[in-house]
Design an enzyme around this catalytic site. Structure first.
Site, PDB file in Angstrom:
ATOM      1  N   ASN A  10     -29.856   1.921 -11.770  1.00 16.45           N
ATOM      2  CA  ASN A  10     -31.244   1.901 -11.089  1.00 16.45           C
ATOM      3  C   ASN A  10     -31.486   3.376 -10.634  1.00 16.45           C
ATOM      4  O   ASN A  10     -30.563   3.942  -9.667  1.00 16.45           O
ATOM      5  CB  ASN A  10     -31.135   1.174  -9.877  1.00 16.45           C
ATOM      6  N   LYS A  12     -33.543   4.953  -9.339  1.00 16.00           N
ATOM      7  CA  LYS A  12     -34.393   5.225  -7.962  1.00 16.00           C
ATOM      8  C   LYS A  12     -35.312   6.655  -8.464  1.00 16.00           C
ATOM      9  O   LYS A  12     -35.816   6.591  -9.727  1.00 16.00           O
ATOM     10  CB  LYS A  12     -33.363   5.642  -6.915  1.00 16.00           C
ATOM     11  N   HIS A  97     -36.052  -4.799  -4.404  1.00 15.22           N
ATOM     12  CA  HIS A  97     -34.972  -3.915  -4.196  1.00 15.22           C
ATOM     13  C   HIS A  97     -35.178  -3.659  -2.545  1.00 15.22           C
ATOM     14  O   HIS A  97     -35.843  -3.518  -1.787  1.00 15.22           O
ATOM     15  CB  HIS A  97     -34.924  -2.580  -4.751  1.00 15.22           C
ATOM     16  N   GLU A  99     -34.653  -1.269  -0.869  1.00 15.40           N
ATOM     17  CA  GLU A  99     -35.460   0.024  -0.472  1.00 15.40           C
ATOM     18  C   GLU A  99     -37.131  -0.443  -0.378  1.00 15.40           C
ATOM     19  O   GLU A  99     -37.937  -0.049   0.404  1.00 15.40           O
ATOM     20  CB  GLU A  99     -35.090   1.375  -1.378  1.00 15.40           C
ATOM     21  N   GLU A 169     -26.892  -7.545  -3.152  1.00 14.86           N
ATOM     22  CA  GLU A 169     -26.936  -6.297  -2.568  1.00 14.86           C
ATOM     23  C   GLU A 169     -26.646  -6.096  -1.207  1.00 14.86           C
ATOM     24  O   GLU A 169     -27.732  -5.868  -0.661  1.00 14.86           O
ATOM     25  CB  GLU A 169     -27.870  -5.091  -3.240  1.00 14.86           C
ATOM     26  N   GLY A 175     -25.620   2.878  -1.191  1.00 12.88           N
ATOM     27  CA  GLY A 175     -25.674   4.225  -1.113  1.00 12.88           C
ATOM     28  C   GLY A 175     -24.767   4.734   0.072  1.00 12.88           C
ATOM     29  O   GLY A 175     -25.079   5.905   0.551  1.00 12.88           O
ATOM     30  N   SER A 214     -22.572   0.830  -3.846  1.00  9.33           N
ATOM     31  CA  SER A 214     -21.360   1.536  -4.142  1.00  9.33           C
ATOM     32  C   SER A 214     -20.454   1.028  -5.269  1.00  9.33           C
ATOM     33  O   SER A 214     -19.287   1.393  -4.859  1.00  9.33           O
ATOM     34  CB  SER A 214     -20.842   1.831  -2.592  1.00  9.33           C
TER      35      SER A 214
HETATM   36  C1  PEP Z   1     -28.786   0.207  -5.656  1.00  9.01           C
HETATM   37  O1  PEP Z   1     -29.584   1.114  -5.167  1.00  9.01           O
HETATM   38  O2  PEP Z   1     -29.107  -0.729  -6.255  1.00  9.01           O
HETATM   39  C2  PEP Z   1     -27.538   0.436  -5.460  1.00  9.01           C
HETATM   40  C3  PEP Z   1     -26.651  -0.350  -5.399  1.00  9.01           C
HETATM   41  O3  PEP Z   1     -27.049   1.835  -4.969  1.00  9.01           O
HETATM   42  P1  PEP Z   1     -25.648   2.466  -5.083  1.00  9.01           P
HETATM   43  O4  PEP Z   1     -24.998   2.238  -6.402  1.00  9.01           O
HETATM   44  O5  PEP Z   1     -25.885   4.106  -4.680  1.00  9.01           O
HETATM   45  O6  PEP Z   1     -24.971   1.912  -3.676  1.00  9.01           O
END
Ligand code: PEP
Length: 256
Positions: A10, A12, A97, A99, A169, A175, A214
């Protein structure tokens, strides 16, 4: 039964069109050629066309949208529809997601509408669910995840649910560099699988459940070693072609 692992990146809101094409060219050189896993890139909408133009039947990755609107067209300024994504070669689309939920007010009802629209237009929805740190600390993880799952997939037949991918998630792991432990991820994945089966039965046993939050080369091998984890949704670590390719290679090793 074996579910093919899915590794999804992703992006973003990162990379211009030129940077996106450069990424894909570099990634093609670095990525594993194995058919043992599925690989998905979810760049910003504006780069989908240019990337799709470079793709051939030999490519071992496909494209996904990061979001979609539930209507197929109309007066929805700034929005993108399922048929538009499909026409650009997308096979999947992220829905809900964290966000989108936290920064843009997406509700479980919106997620439900978007899942229906994605399926109607031949896109595999990747439905993102997960608790905040506050909810985890309050012992509400299972309740939140179940609520997001049942409301997000409300009214869907088992046949439709069987076409969905779930991404667990935990919001506190996205992040932050603070991934869930294998045990934490395994526990929630097992709970999600049990919830899906009790609601929709055996027909949904092949639904893939990805972990996100992460994930990087440092923890991917351990995560993919867990039978409950069918792949990963990756943010930060998917922006560098060599790093994303490394994670894909670790998924291949765990699958062969
Ligand atoms: C995400 O935004 O789906 C995500 C898992 O981000 P990150 O890997 O940066 O934690």
């Amino acid at each position: 039964m074996m579910r093919t692992r899915l590794i999804a990146g992703n992006w973003k809101m990162h990379k211009t069109v030129a940077e996106a094409v450069e990424f894909v060219n570099d990634f093609r050189q670095a990525m594993p050629s194995s058919t043992a896993i599925d690989i998905l890139l979810a760049p910003p909408f504006v780069s989908l066309f240019a990337i799709h133009q470079t793709m051939t039947a030999n490519d071992r990755f496909t494209l996904a949208g990061q979001n979609l609107h539930w209507e197929k067209e109309g007066a929805f300024t700034g929005e993108i529809s399922g048929p538009m994504l499909k026409a650009l070669g997308c096979t999947f689309v992220l829905v809900g997601h964290s966000e989108r939920r936290q920064l843009f007010g997406e509700s479980n009802a919106d997620v439900n509408n978007k899942v229906n629209a994605a399926l109607e237009h031949g896109l595999g929805p990747i439905v993102c669910i997960g608790e905040t740190l506050e909810e985890r600390d309050a012992g509400k993880t299972q309740a939140i995840v179940k609520d997001q799952l049942l409301k997000g997939l409300s009214g869907l037949s088992a046949e439709k649910v069987s076409k969905i991918t779930i991404a667990y998630e935990p919001v506190w792991a996205i992040g932050t560099g603070r991934a869930a432990t294998i045990e934490q991820a395994e526990e929630v994945h097992t709970f999600i699988r049990a919830t899906l089966t009790s609601e929709w039965g055996r027909e949904v046993q092949d639904v893939r459940i990805l972990y996100g939050g992460s994930v990087g080369p440092q923890n991917a091998e351990a995560l993919f070693g867990c039978a409950e984890i069918d792949g990963a949704l990756i943010g930060k670590a998917c922006l560098d072609p060599a790093t994303f390719a490394k994670i894909c290679s670790l998924a291949v090793s765990a699958s062969t």
